[in-house]
Design a protein around this motif. Sequence first.
Motif, PDB file in Angstrom:
ATOM      1  N   PRO A  29       0.834  -1.208   0.000  1.00  0.00           N
ATOM      2  CA  PRO A  29       0.000   0.000   0.000  1.00  0.00           C
ATOM      3  C   PRO A  29       0.871   1.261   0.000  1.00  0.00           C
ATOM      4  CG  PRO A  29      -0.091  -1.102   2.142  1.00  0.00           C
ATOM      5  CD  PRO A  29       0.758  -1.960   1.256  1.00  0.00           C
ATOM      6  N   TYR A  30       0.262   2.377  -0.291  1.00  0.00           N
ATOM      7  CA  TYR A  30       0.993   3.651  -0.240  1.00  0.00           C
ATOM      8  C   TYR A  30       1.552   3.874   1.164  1.00  0.00           C
ATOM      9  CZ  TYR A  30      -0.496   5.453  -4.817  1.00  0.00           C
ATOM     10  OH  TYR A  30      -0.664   5.663  -6.157  1.00  0.00           O
ATOM     11  N   LYS A  31       0.735   3.552   2.155  1.00  0.00           N
ATOM     12  CA  LYS A  31       1.176   3.768   3.530  1.00  0.00           C
ATOM     13  C   LYS A  31       0.961   2.499   4.324  1.00  0.00           C
ATOM     14  CE  LYS A  31      -1.363   7.824   3.802  1.00  0.00           C
ATOM     15  NZ  LYS A  31      -2.493   6.941   3.831  1.00  0.00           N
ATOM     16  N   TYR A  45       0.539   1.090   7.898  1.00  0.00           N
ATOM     17  CA  TYR A  45       0.318   1.406   9.308  1.00  0.00           C
ATOM     18  C   TYR A  45       0.296   0.098  10.090  1.00  0.00           C
ATOM     19  CZ  TYR A  45      -1.188   6.278   8.638  1.00  0.00           C
ATOM     20  OH  TYR A  45      -1.245   7.617   8.368  1.00  0.00           O
ATOM     21  N   CYS A 103       5.780  16.192  -5.642  1.00  0.00           N
ATOM     22  CA  CYS A 103       5.174  14.913  -6.058  1.00  0.00           C
ATOM     23  C   CYS A 103       4.649  14.088  -4.887  1.00  0.00           C
ATOM     24  CB  CYS A 103       6.098  14.106  -6.969  1.00  0.00           C
ATOM     25  SG  CYS A 103       7.667  13.668  -6.306  1.00  0.00           S
ATOM     26  N   GLU A 104       5.238  14.183  -3.719  1.00  0.00           N
ATOM     27  CA  GLU A 104       4.757  13.362  -2.590  1.00  0.00           C
ATOM     28  C   GLU A 104       3.807  14.131  -1.670  1.00  0.00           C
ATOM     29  OE1 GLU A 104       5.289  10.033  -1.636  1.00  0.00           O
ATOM     30  OE2 GLU A 104       6.013   9.798  -3.676  1.00  0.00           O
ATOM     31  N   GLY A 105       3.643  15.427  -1.940  1.00  0.00           N
ATOM     32  CA  GLY A 105       2.663  16.202  -1.180  1.00  0.00           C
ATOM     33  C   GLY A 105       3.208  16.828   0.087  1.00  0.00           C
ATOM     34  N   ILE A 106       4.050  16.130   0.808  1.00  0.00           N
ATOM     35  CA  ILE A 106       4.519  16.627   2.117  1.00  0.00           C
ATOM     36  C   ILE A 106       5.625  17.667   1.954  1.00  0.00           C
ATOM     37  CG2 ILE A 106       5.633  15.966   4.281  1.00  0.00           C
ATOM     38  CD1 ILE A 106       4.446  13.099   3.723  1.00  0.00           C
ATOM     39  N   TYR A 149      -0.384   9.556  18.505  1.00  0.00           N
ATOM     40  CA  TYR A 149       0.179  10.044  17.222  1.00  0.00           C
ATOM     41  C   TYR A 149       0.975   8.972  16.475  1.00  0.00           C
ATOM     42  CZ  TYR A 149       4.769  10.527  19.448  1.00  0.00           C
ATOM     43  OH  TYR A 149       5.953  10.265  20.093  1.00  0.00           O
ATOM     44  N   ARG A 150       1.118   7.822  17.053  1.00  0.00           N
ATOM     45  CA  ARG A 150       1.792   6.714  16.415  1.00  0.00           C
ATOM     46  C   ARG A 150       0.784   5.595  16.195  1.00  0.00           C
ATOM     47  NH1 ARG A 150       6.917   7.890  16.350  1.00  0.00           N
ATOM     48  NH2 ARG A 150       7.299   5.953  15.251  1.00  0.00           N
ATOM     49  N   PRO A 151       1.081   4.524  15.461  1.00  0.00           N
ATOM     50  CA  PRO A 151       2.304   4.344  14.702  1.00  0.00           C
ATOM     51  C   PRO A 151       2.394   5.388  13.592  1.00  0.00           C
ATOM     52  CG  PRO A 151       0.659   2.742  14.050  1.00  0.00           C
ATOM     53  CD  PRO A 151       0.117   3.459  15.244  1.00  0.00           C
ATOM     54  N   ASN A 170       3.737  13.721  11.457  1.00  0.00           N
ATOM     55  CA  ASN A 170       2.296  13.863  11.695  1.00  0.00           C
ATOM     56  C   ASN A 170       1.942  14.082  13.162  1.00  0.00           C
ATOM     57  OD1 ASN A 170       1.228  13.887   9.189  1.00  0.00           O
ATOM     58  ND2 ASN A 170       0.666  11.723   9.134  1.00  0.00           N
ATOM     59  N   CYS A 175       5.116   8.045  -6.133  1.00  0.00           N
ATOM     60  CA  CYS A 175       5.135   9.204  -7.047  1.00  0.00           C
ATOM     61  C   CYS A 175       6.557   9.679  -7.289  1.00  0.00           C
ATOM     62  CB  CYS A 175       4.274  10.323  -6.476  1.00  0.00           C
ATOM     63  SG  CYS A 175       2.583   9.794  -6.201  1.00  0.00           S
TER      64      CYS A 175
END
Lengths: 463, 463
Positions: free
Chosen positions: A8-10, A12, A382-385, A83-85, A111, A93
């Motif tokens: 997946p993209y992320k 968790y 491209c990665e947004g952040i 706030y984790r994981p 985050n 991207c």
Amino acid sequence: MTIEPKIPYKIYLSEDEMPKNYYNVRADMKKKPAPLLNPGTLEPMTAEELGGVFCDELVQQELNNTDQLIPIPQDIRDFYKMYRPSPLVRAYCLEEKLGTPAKIYYKFEGNNTSGSHKLNSAIAQAYYAKKQGLKGVTTETGAGQWGTALSMACAYLDLDCKVYMVKVSYEQKPFRREVMRTYGASVTPSPSETTTVGRKILAEHPGTTGSLGCAISEAVETATSTEGYRYVLGSVLSQVLLHQSIIGQETMAAMDKYNIDPDIIIGCAGGGSNLGGLISPFMGRKLRGENDYRFIAVEPKSCPSLTRGQYVYDFCDTGKVCPLAKMYTLGSGFIPSPNHAGGLRYHGMSSIVSELYDEGLIEARSYEQTEVFEAAEEFARCEGILPAPESSHAIKAAIDEALKCKENGEEKTIVFGLTGTGYFDMVAYQQYNDKTMSDYIPTDDEIRDSLSGVPQFPGNETK
Amino acid sequence: MTIEPKIPYKIYLSEDEMPKNYYNVRADMKKKPAPLLNPGTLEPMTAEELGGVFCDELVQQELNNTDQLIPIPQDIRDFYKMYRPSPLVRAYCLEEKLGTPAKIYYKFEGNNTSGSHKLNSAIAQAYYAKKQGLKGVTTETGAGQWGTALSMACAYLDLDCKVYMVKVSYEQKPFRREVMRTYGASVTPSPSETTTVGRKILAEHPGTTGSLGCAISEAVETATSTEGYRYVLGSVLSQVLLHQSIIGQETMAAMDKYNIDPDIIIGCAGGGSNLGGLISPFMGRKLRGENDYRFIAVEPKSCPSLTRGQYVYDFCDTGKVCPLAKMYTLGSGFIPSPNHAGGLRYHGMSSIVSELYDEGLIEARSYEQTEVFEAAEEFARCEGILPAPESSHAIKAAIDEALKCKENGEEKTIVFGLTGTGYFDMVAYQQYNDKTMSDYIPTDDEIRDSLSGVPQFPGNETK
């Protein structure tokens, strides 16, 4: 042949999968990091001596070279759950933009309101201070991330918090100060008139914009001269790397879950907390002969402790009130140019990282500020952040490695630590946008001069 | 009796569980929102007329009162995967602090660089513009969240982006501007000399700090007078609420997964995009008679369109270049005091939200700025996240409802939208910290004067 599950993209972890232990890399190191020395006697600091400055349980952690796993108290684990994981992100991207066969991952620690990984150790240190029945803690902060993190942890535990903020950051980042105040902390620009050491530094260098080293001295002085207070530190110390191992523990668990085997692990390195935390459990595997990895530490060319410093005993702070640490250092008198990667403006380096680097287990490289911001902008688009300048050093190295893979047609797996966001670094981004950003590389003479100020402590003969 | 599964601190959907459709609440509304009118003919705007201002596919969405589910294109879903699903957080710490039997949840939309939910619609609108082969888009921004979101979406899709930023925010939030520039957007303070309508407003009100209404007029003029450009809007329009339904869709999926049945759903309301998006699928259940919920819209006392406005046809923008919308409005000439909750400084309200409110399906209330910041600080200190001033209106209402539960011993389930973070609102936080923040409540006369400027369009007789 095993079929790789769809990544997946992320990734968790679930709350149940979150690490229950810190991993202490020192337990697996054959040669242990050199002990902290008492600057008076030049003997290793005892628990009793350290207890005047640090909380008792943190002293035990600082001296613990043997226990591989140290349980994370339930209260800290509960705070982590807020706030984790943190996500392990597949940079699909960025890969596409670079046209690289490399697989790039980043562990994103930004985050949370402190904006960085610093909160991982802040809550641990505040917790042990509270448990000991203290009234409050003092600390220093550079870019403001650590101070914010500690303010948040102290607000949560109802503990007083006094922050000395490096003057250049205090002025460039008034909003950081307001975040800390919102969390109830008191914030003083350093050097200040509130301490003996601050007054001394101001008298000697009236126009100084400060340094982490100065601010540490002031915070330590305040802690040791105020009843019910102890000093806490956001990086460099072994206890901090221990707490930050949560980053590596989570990264490893997430990668194991998807059978991802990284080739290269990259982290920016100021005091070493993020790098050390990220790589610790992987380094453990390497030290135990279970697997092999390339580790890359990335630092700014303006403050190149690993790549141009020396591995000797030195003061951790400009005011010379702290214990001596053996580390890669530019000399405790080194005041770097007002580079905006505030968190990387430290003259020394964690003893653990220094020892591992000295043994050739870690590589190091340095970059100029403008090329780092170029990588930051490319990543953001491209990665947004929008990344922190510190973290962007790791991005730059990851991009360089991914482009090497493209050249050589290698399908390597690269993971880097995206330690934080750049939302409070817009003055630096504005300079980059306006093309008024400059680089500064200290000359060999400047570094030689600074290093010549390091006393001839035992073991420093090679200097 | 069913045993409630243990609720984690944060509920994340997996990528597979992420919604594949937007939910269009208009399909389930018996009385549809009143159509947009052509200000010249006073006839409903046709697709052809709207096509001069908006992208074709967005026009279809704007006019679609019948399709309940609208598929989310794969490209948009891929972009969503970079920062979504957003967590549904159980506010365990806030509950404990308040000592309430209520169960409080918040859907947190701030974990992306735009700092808010605005990115959900920005990527959709940019995607359709790109698909239509346009060169770029224009827009306005208040607090800067929408402009940042659109800049990010345009950078990702390689689309030009021109942003008119309300002057008061442009000056108070220079860092927002730099974020947008980093993503390649051009940013102009509004009112400006670059448009006819801007010059006219400046001539009439030389010292004006601007408003969303002014900035909309300028952005629309630029879009309609520049080849290959269309205008996009971050709130108010039905298409925006449609895209923002991703918030409600995810919230509902997460709650259903854990058998959580909310009693009260709360959102701050400026133009209505967050509130409308969050409540849409729940409202659908209510409209279809499947379940019942209380919905609460929260607005600032300084700009109380729902609680003190009138439900009439009015101009959407100060410059009167846009179609007329029937909505709760304070009059398009209403310029609110420079309240820092920039995103809530709009004179009107989404037609969908207005209609639902008029039918008594939504409640509304308003708060003063200082009490909102008090709630924000309390929330930040126990839940960690520093909230945006806009979002803090919802926090305040959630706390009030939770305290009512405490008083009455009721174990209600409250969910609110935490739309964003306050990292770029530190000027406001500083005023709160320094106790220099002031409140402003418009007088009845001021509101009557402003409303008297609304023309006697058909259907406005009740005014």
